[in-house]
Design an enzyme around this catalytic site. Structure first.
Site, PDB file in Angstrom:
ATOM      1  N   LYS A 103      10.339  -9.605   7.510  1.00  0.00           N
ATOM      2  CA  LYS A 103       9.074 -10.139   7.009  1.00  0.00           C
ATOM      3  C   LYS A 103       9.253 -11.632   6.748  1.00  0.00           C
ATOM      4  O   LYS A 103      10.047 -12.030   5.888  1.00  0.00           O
ATOM      5  CB  LYS A 103       8.674  -9.409   5.721  1.00  0.00           C
ATOM      6  CG  LYS A 103       7.347  -9.844   5.118  1.00  0.00           C
ATOM      7  CD  LYS A 103       7.047  -8.992   3.876  1.00  0.00           C
ATOM      8  CE  LYS A 103       5.706  -9.351   3.258  1.00  0.00           C
ATOM      9  NZ  LYS A 103       5.422  -8.524   2.048  1.00  0.00           N
ATOM     10  N   ASP A 206      -0.783  -2.818  -7.015  1.00  0.00           N
ATOM     11  CA  ASP A 206      -1.558  -2.882  -5.771  1.00  0.00           C
ATOM     12  C   ASP A 206      -1.337  -1.630  -4.923  1.00  0.00           C
ATOM     13  O   ASP A 206      -0.985  -1.722  -3.742  1.00  0.00           O
ATOM     14  CB  ASP A 206      -1.161  -4.135  -4.991  1.00  0.00           C
ATOM     15  CG  ASP A 206      -2.109  -4.446  -3.835  1.00  0.00           C
ATOM     16  OD1 ASP A 206      -3.302  -4.069  -3.925  1.00  0.00           O
ATOM     17  OD2 ASP A 206      -1.664  -5.058  -2.848  1.00  0.00           O
TER      18      ASP A 206
END
Length: 384
Positions: A103, A206
């Site tokens: 990432k 989240d």
């Protein structure tokens, strides 16, 4: 790979279409989307405008990062990152962990005006108590480093590979509904993951389908199927402006036909800790996907790790039956209003406690609530 199943509702079947999310979370759960920017240039996924000073780093197939991770293909993207399938050159050919997800964050993700705790929290969780049951249900950081590029310095995070997110997983089943035995298993694993995080002073904040990953069942398929059949995009390093390439997700290449008949044995991991907070130090006070926000967040009251449990509880119905518990939409155009969201909560659970309202933002409380803890003018919604 197009897994097949029996007529048993517990076995996955090939979906009619790929239910890609609006954008992919880490580890790649999306397919290519196209749009046009203001200059009329056709963009792919994150768009060429993301590649600017402070923005995304231009990644090319075949690049090697940290003298170790060779880029093989793009498998996802998000608001602040792109995600790539990489070959760990330090691992031997027979190592099942030789493939990882890299990432690459935008340069501004860790800028002074946008502080996040992702790398620190991921390191903390990885080094946590492995004896806790929830440890194995967190998508853990494998390695991290920084890379200097034309758009700035980028934090790079290396993760264990995941198959897909729960945003698309339901489409393997009849009527796009995850069967009860599987959903029950996933719910337990998510609770264990949250217990582990909370014990280590971390709040996810989240929890949504895009951030819950189904684990690999057969890593050998990466080499034997994915790399053998998925086309590698052609890139030109001499280009004046970097051209984004479409993601090639791993969704069809993480379990085989035998596994498709044992889907009740699949495992998940809670990932994407990019906006997570410490219990004692919050990243922001405005947290959670809007329709999944806890009551205290809606009214601006102090919140803690319990908000994760509300978030998960509201999400489970959406995952299991493709129905949102709350949405806050009002006619005629279906726009969102906090008062409607609160009315839906009251309709299901009853009035807000006085003690909670006293802790909230009094401008919000006085504007919305009557003296009984209900929205002013509240009428039962008659929802089933």
């Amino acid at each position: 790979m197009a897994p097949t199943g029996t007529d048993d509702h517990h076995a996955p079947v090939a979906p009619e279409k790929d239910p890609s999310p609006e954008h992919a979370a880490a580890h790649g759960d999306g397919t290519a989307e196209t749009s046009r920017d203001q200059t009329g240039i056709k963009d792919i996924e994150e768009g060429s405008r993301a590649y600017r000073p402070g923005g995304f780093h231009p990644v090319y197939i075949g690049d090697v990062y940290a003298s170790r991770y060779k880029i093989l293909n793009k498998i996802g993207y998000g608001a602040y990152s792109t995600v790539w399938l990489v070959r760990d050159l330090s691992k031997p050919d027979d190592d099942e962990h030789k493939f990882r997800a890299l990432k690459v964050l935008s340069a501004e993700a860790y800028s002074p005006d946008k502080p996040i705790f992702e790398r620190e929290i991921l390191t903390h969780l990885r080094d946590g108590d492995r004896r806790q049951l929830g440890y194995r249900y967190v998508c853990h950081l494998v390695d991290d480093f920084e890379h200097n590029g034309p758009n700035g310095t980028h934090v790079c995070l290396v993760f264990e590979l995941m198959g897909e997110t729960l945003r698309s997983f339901g489409a393997w089943f009849k009527e796009s509904m995850i069967p009860y035995p599987v959903m029950r298993r996933f719910a337990i694993q998510l609770l264990l993951a949250l217990d582990f995080a909370h014990e280590h002073n971390v709040i996810h904040t989240d929890i949504k389908p895009d951030n819950i990953f189904v684990k690999f069942r057969d890593p050998s398929l990466i080499e034997s199927k994915y790399l053998a059949s998925v086309p590698v995009p052609q890139q030109n390093k001499a280009e004046e402006r970097y051209s984004p390439i479409p993601s090639r997700p791993l969704r069809y290449f993480y379990f085989n036909e035998e596994d498709s008949r044992r889907v009740v044995e699949f495992d998940i991991a809670l990932g994407d800790w990019g906006v997570s907070s410490w219990i004692t130090h919050h990243l922001t006070e405005r947290i959670q996907p809007v329709a999944l926000r806890a009551p205290e967040v809606l009214i601006g009251a102090p919140w803690d790790q319990s908000t994760d449990l509300w978030n998960l509880g509201a999400l489970l119905l959406e995952l299991y039956r493709a129905v949102r518990m709350f949405d806050g939409r009002v006619p005629p155009d279906g726009h969102y209003e906090v008062k409607q969201h609160i009315a839906e909560i009251v309709d299901l659970f009853g009035p807000f406690p006085k003690e909670l309202l006293e802790k909230g933002n009094q401008e919000i409380v006085k504007d919305i609530f009557d003296e009984d803890g209900k929205p002013r003018g509240f009428q039962p919604l008659g929802r089933v």
